[in-house]
Design a protein around this motif. Structure first.
Motif, mmCIF file in Angstrom:
data_model
loop_
_atom_site.group_PDB
_atom_site.id
_atom_site.type_symbol
_atom_site.label_atom_id
_atom_site.label_comp_id
_atom_site.label_asym_id
_atom_site.label_seq_id
_atom_site.Cartn_x
_atom_site.Cartn_y
_atom_site.Cartn_z
ATOM 1 N N ASP A 212 0.834 -1.200 0.000
ATOM 2 C CA ASP A 212 0.000 0.000 0.000
ATOM 3 C C ASP A 212 0.872 1.255 0.000
ATOM 4 O O ASP A 212 0.589 2.222 -0.724
ATOM 5 N N GLU A 213 1.927 1.250 0.803
ATOM 6 C CA GLU A 213 2.832 2.400 0.859
ATOM 7 C C GLU A 213 3.545 2.590 -0.475
ATOM 8 O O GLU A 213 3.670 3.713 -0.978
ATOM 9 N N ALA A 218 4.252 5.453 -5.721
ATOM 10 C CA ALA A 218 4.448 5.347 -7.171
ATOM 11 C C ALA A 218 3.239 5.821 -7.964
ATOM 12 O O ALA A 218 3.319 5.962 -9.188
ATOM 13 N N SER A 219 2.110 6.062 -7.276
ATOM 14 C CA SER A 219 0.857 6.488 -7.922
ATOM 15 C C SER A 219 0.340 5.458 -8.908
ATOM 16 O O SER A 219 -0.176 5.787 -9.983
ATOM 17 N N TYR A 220 0.503 4.185 -8.559
ATOM 18 C CA TYR A 220 -0.046 3.068 -9.322
ATOM 19 C C TYR A 220 -0.776 2.153 -8.342
ATOM 20 O O TYR A 220 -0.540 2.202 -7.136
ATOM 21 N N THR A 221 -1.643 1.295 -8.878
ATOM 22 C CA THR A 221 -2.311 0.335 -8.010
ATOM 23 C C THR A 221 -1.315 -0.711 -7.521
ATOM 24 O O THR A 221 -0.235 -0.873 -8.100
ATOM 25 N N CYS A 226 3.254 -4.347 -8.886
ATOM 26 C CA CYS A 226 3.867 -5.686 -8.899
ATOM 27 C C CYS A 226 4.162 -6.139 -10.322
ATOM 28 O O CYS A 226 5.225 -6.693 -10.600
ATOM 29 N N ARG A 227 3.219 -5.901 -11.247
ATOM 30 C CA ARG A 227 3.413 -6.327 -12.637
ATOM 31 C C ARG A 227 4.555 -5.552 -13.295
ATOM 32 O O ARG A 227 5.394 -6.130 -13.995
ATOM 33 N N LEU A 228 4.583 -4.233 -13.084
ATOM 34 C CA LEU A 228 5.643 -3.417 -13.673
ATOM 35 C C LEU A 228 7.010 -3.839 -13.156
ATOM 36 O O LEU A 228 7.961 -4.001 -13.919
ATOM 37 N N PHE A 229 7.107 -4.009 -11.848
ATOM 38 C CA PHE A 229 8.390 -4.350 -11.242
ATOM 39 C C PHE A 229 8.875 -5.715 -11.732
ATOM 40 O O PHE A 229 10.062 -5.901 -12.010
ATOM 41 N N LYS A 230 7.952 -6.645 -11.870
ATOM 42 C CA LYS A 230 8.302 -7.980 -12.358
ATOM 43 C C LYS A 230 8.811 -7.914 -13.787
ATOM 44 O O LYS A 230 9.779 -8.597 -14.155
#
Length: 316
Positions: A212-213, A218-221, A226-230
């Motif tokens: 949540d933090e 990052a102003s993303y859900t 998680c998807r972007l970072f992966k």
């Protein structure tokens, strides 16, 4: 010059800076001799030219992966997150040129800066460009990279002039062979979002971190973070966080006499036993063994860390 680790600041921005008199950094990286056995995720203000001189190296740039064989290379534009891992041979090696923008602009306000450099820095299709030894113009570019490396190692009289000329030729080759424009605005935004995640981790790794933090910063859900970072790193946020904390603990082990339990706590681990267990999985030895083995006069290589399954967030 061999690089053993890459000092980074907020958002994993590399903090190594070439001197203002001649803003060019030239490095050699034998990956088995790096602290982690690979080049971790980071980004540079400088433009970067790399050439693999031994083995095979997997570069990850802007969500994409590129396998480079010996003799191949890659151009990476300013501001884009990237990392490099050896494939097969842990001693895989590449040379790297970190080219300060001033090297290509000549002077502030020049036509070289306004007409060529600044538009290139903003062009998403120039996030990176592969250089294959099998393509004639790319082979020429790779030869220039290797020549620049040799010149900066041997430093014959006037080498700065020759290196500057070669760098301008390199940059011109990239511009003349740039890909067609493509719609990659979202990709640039994603790059910035991952930088925000890395910034938050770098500033708060000593604390308990929640998705949540991170997503709020990052102003993303949560799911999109998680998807972007992966996509960028090939691992989960919390797997990366665990490795980041372990890496941060290395300097405390070597440079201080603090108890292992205090180092574990200061680096964000909830228990000493968990820290020791994860350290052993990552580096193939315990923190105490690493402290005893470390020779301040000669860096020791560490094995490439194994790919271990990601742990759930509550384990951290």
């Amino acid at each position: 010059m061999q690089i053993f680790d890459i000092p980074v600041g907020p958002g994993n921005r590399e903090t190594t800076k070439p001197g203002p008199a001649f803003p060019l950094g030239v490095y050699c990286s034998t990956l088995s001799r790096n602290v982690l056995g690979y080049t971790p995720l980071h980004w540079n203000d400088e433009l970067q030219f790399c050439a693999v001189t031994k083995g095979r190296v997997l570069f990850s740039v802007n969500e994409n992966k590129y396998l480079l064989e010996t003799g191949d290379g890659i151009f990476i534009n300013s501001g884009y997150l990237h990392m490099a891992r050896p494939v097969g041979n842990p001693d895989s090696t590449y040379i790297c040129l970190d080219v300060g923008k001033a090297m290509l602009a000549a002077w502030p306000g020049s036509i070289l800066e306004s007409r060529y450099l600044l538009p290139a820095l903003k062009a998403p299709e120039l996030a990176c460009l592969l250089l294959r030894a099998s393509v004639p113009w790319q082979q020429e570019a790779l030869e220039r990279i290797r020549t620049i490396y040799t010149l900066t190692e041997t430093r014959p009289y006037g080498y700065e002039l020759e290196v500057t000329a070669l760098l301008l030729q390199l940059f011109l080759s990239i511009l003349r062979h740039r890909p067609g424009k493509c719609s990659t605005v979202q990709r640039s935004r994603s790059n910035l979002a991952v930088q925000h995640i890395l910034t938050y981790i770098g500033e708060h790794y000593t604390e308990k971190i929640s998705l949540d933090e991170l997503s709020a910063f990052a102003s993303y859900t949560r799911g999109e973070c998680c998807r972007l970072f992966k996509r960028y790193t090939g691992e989960s946020i919390f797997s990366y966080l665990r490795k980041f904390r372990l890496e941060k603990s290395l300097s405390a082990l070597v440079q201080t006499e603090m108890p292992i339990s205090q180092i574990a706590y200061d680096c964000g681990f909830s228990s000493t036993s968990y820290y020791i267990d994860q350290f052993r999985k990552q580096f193939g030895r315990t923190p105490l063994q690493y402290r005893k083995e470390h020779d301040p006069d000669r860096r020791r290589s560490l094995p490439v860390p194994p790919e271990d399954p990601s742990l759930p967030p509550d384990a951290l």
